[in-house]
Design an enzyme around this catalytic site. Structure first.
Site, PDB file in Angstrom:
ATOM      1  N   ASP A 224      90.058  32.195   1.489  1.00 32.65           N
ATOM      2  CA  ASP A 224      89.848  31.512   2.769  1.00 32.65           C
ATOM      3  C   ASP A 224      88.414  30.999   2.811  1.00 32.65           C
ATOM      4  O   ASP A 224      87.654  31.168   1.846  1.00 32.65           O
ATOM      5  CB  ASP A 224      90.180  32.439   3.929  1.00 32.65           C
ATOM      6  CG  ASP A 224      89.271  33.655   3.974  1.00 32.65           C
ATOM      7  OD1 ASP A 224      88.319  33.725   3.159  1.00 32.65           O
ATOM      8  OD2 ASP A 224      89.507  34.541   4.794  1.00 32.65           O
ATOM      9  N   SER A 225      88.030  30.381   3.913  1.00 29.73           N
ATOM     10  CA  SER A 225      86.705  29.749   3.972  1.00 29.73           C
ATOM     11  C   SER A 225      85.648  30.700   4.495  1.00 29.73           C
ATOM     12  O   SER A 225      84.458  30.424   4.409  1.00 29.73           O
ATOM     13  CB  SER A 225      86.767  28.546   4.902  1.00 29.73           C
ATOM     14  OG  SER A 225      86.973  29.002   6.232  1.00 29.73           O
TER      15      SER A 225
ATOM     16  N   ASP B 214      86.173  25.468   8.855  1.00 25.97           N
ATOM     17  CA  ASP B 214      86.722  24.859  10.069  1.00 25.97           C
ATOM     18  C   ASP B 214      86.132  25.546  11.283  1.00 25.97           C
ATOM     19  O   ASP B 214      85.421  26.550  11.143  1.00 25.97           O
ATOM     20  CB  ASP B 214      88.253  25.001  10.087  1.00 25.97           C
ATOM     21  CG  ASP B 214      88.686  26.460  10.099  1.00 25.97           C
ATOM     22  OD1 ASP B 214      88.031  27.265   9.403  1.00 25.97           O
ATOM     23  OD2 ASP B 214      89.656  26.796  10.783  1.00 25.97           O
TER      24      ASP B 214
ATOM     25  N   GLY C  86      94.269  28.545  13.773  1.00 26.21           N
ATOM     26  CA  GLY C  86      94.225  28.560  15.232  1.00 26.21           C
ATOM     27  C   GLY C  86      95.541  28.843  15.910  1.00 26.21           C
ATOM     28  O   GLY C  86      95.714  28.551  17.092  1.00 26.21           O
TER      29      GLY C  86
ATOM     30  N   ASP D  35      99.962  34.693   4.813  1.00 23.80           N
ATOM     31  CA  ASP D  35      99.189  35.874   4.428  1.00 23.80           C
ATOM     32  C   ASP D  35      99.059  36.730   5.666  1.00 23.80           C
ATOM     33  O   ASP D  35      99.080  36.211   6.792  1.00 23.80           O
ATOM     34  CB  ASP D  35      97.786  35.497   3.954  1.00 23.80           C
ATOM     35  CG  ASP D  35      96.884  35.175   5.125  1.00 23.80           C
ATOM     36  OD1 ASP D  35      97.060  34.099   5.746  1.00 23.80           O
ATOM     37  OD2 ASP D  35      96.027  36.007   5.478  1.00 23.80           O
TER      38      ASP D  35
ATOM     39  N   CYS E  40     116.078  49.713  -0.241  1.00 22.60           N
ATOM     40  CA  CYS E  40     114.899  49.276  -1.003  1.00 22.60           C
ATOM     41  C   CYS E  40     114.862  49.958  -2.374  1.00 22.60           C
ATOM     42  O   CYS E  40     115.246  51.118  -2.511  1.00 22.60           O
ATOM     43  CB  CYS E  40     113.637  49.620  -0.212  1.00 22.60           C
ATOM     44  SG  CYS E  40     112.133  49.009  -0.974  1.00 22.60           S
TER      45      CYS E  40
ATOM     46  N   CYS F  91     110.491  54.048  -2.775  1.00 23.75           N
ATOM     47  CA  CYS F  91     111.855  54.404  -2.369  1.00 23.75           C
ATOM     48  C   CYS F  91     112.672  54.962  -3.532  1.00 23.75           C
ATOM     49  O   CYS F  91     113.596  55.730  -3.323  1.00 23.75           O
ATOM     50  CB  CYS F  91     112.543  53.203  -1.726  1.00 23.75           C
ATOM     51  SG  CYS F  91     111.782  52.785  -0.134  1.00 23.75           S
TER      52      CYS F  91
END
Lengths: 367, 367
Positions: free
Chosen positions: A112-113, A166, A235, A283, A322, A327
């Site tokens: 990410d930034s 951003d 956002g 994510d 699972c 599991c």
């Protein structure tokens, strides 16, 4: 006000257009009927979409080893630029051969930034068109991040997908604030696109614009005309009603061409719905964070807290549907025991399970 | 005083002798020249000696999964009877098929008697010939442990080797106290030997007698005449000079027949020296405890604390002479980063390394 916006986008569209590039070879849309299915091919590594990225905040998915992530099946993970910039610093990671080698992860990495951390972690900050000044959450030291600087950091980490800086407006906020932050986000993007990428690296722009459909769509157009490789939608899920999230998201996705990958940042719930709407990438720290508190996600059966007394003698696996390491090998009674005693292994085993559920649920849609 | 002791042992020797059994099929002495080498064969599972047992205090070696232990090569681990009695309770573990199944460990398990925890953890305790009354460290509740009770617990856990309740004298203590605790330990042993074993399970008696050679040797004779399957040597490394530890140990080992396995309880340092003296088995929380604090044991090169700044850009593995998962895959710089950030994975990776060093160092002597 609309006039001002339109003028801004109009004026800039031309600049943006001149920088437009064709970058679609790294992403192939396989099917657009029903569920969107695609495939990344970056630097010789493949990742099918839709995909969920576990979050390796500081270069480690908390409590889970890279081999365990690989065993689950993950092809791409996310790491946090801001946290790695603070510790150990991008210079150290660069000297050691980049983030993949540093953390021993041979799959793909999106970074990410750091912008989100600036806005969510720091009390003090000052944003200008040049960048962001804020105080380190570690030692209070002033840090100045510019659009160029966050990309330089991500280049040193040598992630496969880097994200532009951003400005994420608060929610709720005024129409003026929504517009201001959009304009700033686009100015940042203009500076960002001029940075030369590392070979094979992709640059994603961030779509802002608050809850205003029109602003969101203008942002998409502007970013596309700049020639970004993909769109990160920021956002959202910041406190608004889920119905509003969906409306804004729909309006945003509407104007993104089918061949462009779309990444909905930091959203870990209602993923299936968002996939159906056309999102490719997700994510979230959610599955691992709740795992560390004993909360297990079951396939189609909601959640349970394994510390609950009713599991004291329960010899069934965490989730009968699972087949993850946890599991296959341990009972609910044992997992409960680990949590009741505060044993580290419990955190690891529940993290493996929750990540597996996320992985398989999303993967079921692209195989 | 010596008279009293001799009388005691003399009187009891006859009783003890009548209960003597031949139990040597489960332990084969392979070599007694130079380093003692042997092999356990218990319930169809093999473990070569000398061996080091990682400590799974509460049914988990802290931060390390059973598969990771297996990958290192361990054949036998130790679990703490007292802690498992407190949580989740032996009844729960028994219902779930015993400790092996509960913790998913298919190797051998030795359980201690809980006696050490009674003497080290509890402020309040009262010892009689019948047993020990003390307060739970968890909730202050009074717990009454008898020699029979600790074996019943270990039978419910269904460990492969169970240990008798003993009384460990403080150090330093009077000659009288050394003798009293020896007599009590032998009385406990007399009650213990009457308990019927689970099929294939072994019973080890505990050698006490403080720092008095003669008492130690008498204790060995008495336990052997009771027909114990092996000897656990307790009450050493409790604060005395290492030279004294060795003298007492030598005197003790001197009178143990070669075909009897000898386990030195809770001693994690100077292992090689003790092996040369004739000890077969060890356990210690030391390698995993220091690992969780960032301390790594190097092969023949002492210890380093990985949090140290000098490792910030060190791209070499933790230990160049090691081929464990940690050393094959991660740099010192990355491990340092994990510790500086307090990441769980660091504890796991250093634990794996330290256990590997212990395992390989001991294993090098029996292959």
């Amino acid at each position: 006000m609309i006039m001002i916006r339109e003028n801004f986008v109009q004026e800039n569209m031309e600049k943006f257009s001149s920088q437009s590039k064709n970058c679609s070879s790294f992403f192939q849309l396989i099917s657009n009927k029903g569920i969107r299915q695609g495939q990344f091919n970056i630097r010789g590594k493949v990742a099918k979409t839709p995909l969920f990225m576990p979050v390796a905040t500081r270069g480690t998915v908390r409590g889970v080893s890279p081999s365990q992530l690989k065993e689950i099946g993950f092809e791409m993970i996310l790491a946090n630029t801001y946290h790695l910039h603070e510790r150990p610093g991008e210079e150290v990671i660069s000297k050691l051969g980049g983030l993949h080698r540093f953390m021993n992860w041979d799959g793909l990495i999106l970074t990410d930034s750091g912008g989100y951390q600036v806005f969510s972690l720091s009390n003090y900050r000052k944003v200008t068109d040049e960048g962001v000044v804020f105080r380190s959450v570690l030692d209070g030291k002033e840090i100045f991040l510019t659009p160029e600087k966050v990309l330089e950091i991500q280049k040193k980490l040598n992630s496969d997908i880097a994200i532009f800086l951003d400005e994420c407006p608060e929610y709720p906020c005024s129409a003026k604030r929504e517009e201001e932050s959009l304009i700033r986000t686009l100015k940042f993007a203009q500076s960002s696109i001029k940075v030369e990428k590392n070979p094979g690296q992709l640059f994603f722009g961030v779509v802002q614009g608050g809850m205003n459909f029109k602003l969101r769509q203008e942002c998409v157009h502007a970013l596309l005309s700049l020639g970004v490789d993909g769109l990160a939608i920021g956002g959202l899920s910041v406190g608004e009603e889920p119905s509003l999230t969906k409306e804004v998201l729909l309006a945003t996705l509407e104007v993104i061409p089918p061949d462009k990958p779309r990444y909905l940042m930091g959203v870990g719930s209602d993923i299936l719905e968002y996939i159906k709407m056309g999102v490719d990438m997700f994510d979230s720290v959610f599955p691992t964070r709740i795992a560390r508190h004993g909360s297990a996600i079951l396939y189609n059966k909601g959640r349970i807290n394994i510390s609950n007394k009713r599991f004291k003698e329960d010899e069934s696996p965490l989730d009968e549907d699972c087949d993850c390491y946890t599991c296959r090998n341990f009972s609910r009674a044992y997992l409960r025991h680990l949590f009741v005693c505060g044993e580290l292994l419990g955190k690891t085993l529940l993290s493996i399970h929750n990540l597996t559920v996320l992985y398989k649920t999303v993967r079921a849609l692209n195989s």
